[in-house]
Design a protein around this motif. Sequence first.
Motif, PDB file in Angstrom:
ATOM      1  N   TRP A 298      -7.435  -0.142  -1.386  1.00 42.39           N
ATOM      2  CA  TRP A 298      -7.669  -0.529   0.003  1.00 42.39           C
ATOM      3  C   TRP A 298      -8.719   0.383   0.650  1.00 42.39           C
ATOM      4  O   TRP A 298      -9.614  -0.076   1.360  1.00 42.39           O
ATOM      5  CB  TRP A 298      -6.338  -0.454   0.736  1.00 42.39           C
TER       6      TRP A 298
ATOM      7  N   THR B  79       0.804  -1.220   0.000  1.00 38.85           N
ATOM      8  CA  THR B  79       0.000   0.000   0.000  1.00 38.85           C
ATOM      9  C   THR B  79       0.838   1.271   0.000  1.00 38.85           C
ATOM     10  O   THR B  79       0.269   2.372   0.015  1.00 38.85           O
ATOM     11  CB  THR B  79      -0.979   0.008   1.184  1.00 38.85           C
TER      12      THR B  79
ATOM     13  N   MET C 158      -3.108   1.689  -2.247  1.00 43.53           N
ATOM     14  CA  MET C 158      -3.777   2.292  -1.092  1.00 43.53           C
ATOM     15  C   MET C 158      -5.168   2.781  -1.476  1.00 43.53           C
ATOM     16  O   MET C 158      -6.112   2.644  -0.704  1.00 43.53           O
ATOM     17  CB  MET C 158      -2.943   3.437  -0.515  1.00 43.53           C
TER      18      MET C 158
ATOM     19  N   THR D 106      -2.883   1.240   6.805  1.00 47.07           N
ATOM     20  CA  THR D 106      -3.442   0.033   6.202  1.00 47.07           C
ATOM     21  C   THR D 106      -4.078  -0.864   7.261  1.00 47.07           C
ATOM     22  O   THR D 106      -5.184  -1.380   7.068  1.00 47.07           O
ATOM     23  CB  THR D 106      -2.353  -0.736   5.433  1.00 47.07           C
TER      24      THR D 106
END
Length: 138
Positions: free
Chosen positions: A51, A42, A48, A81
Amino acid sequence: MLSWSKASLAAYFESGVNSHATASRPSEPGQGRLYAVSDVHTDKPENMAWWRRLEECGAHRADSLILAGDVSHRPDVLLETLQIAARAFRTVHFVPGNHDLWVRGGGGGGGGTSIDRLLEIEATCARLGVCTAPALAA
């Protein structure tokens, strides 16, 4: 063997929602699925972003996740994360990978040894309610 086309896989990862899993999701309250992923890296902006979309879709709140390392060599990115994962899934089980334990200069690792880094990660996971020890996942 998966029978998904390249376009289907791209659509899945872009949406952050697995329509196949959603269609066959258990109907009883409290039941969920167990997902396992690794090498999410990420620290790359596009990873990212995916996510974050996964959290926003809200489709995995009853599910559990095994996050099997190689999230980021940057502590701030690893923290974000893990925070996202903890909000997106009912339970998260994390096993650090070599990228997560890197302490080389310039990468934001904060110095110290890989053992120091592991202890920092375990403390962070404990604060977030992320499992790092053997546990039931279902």
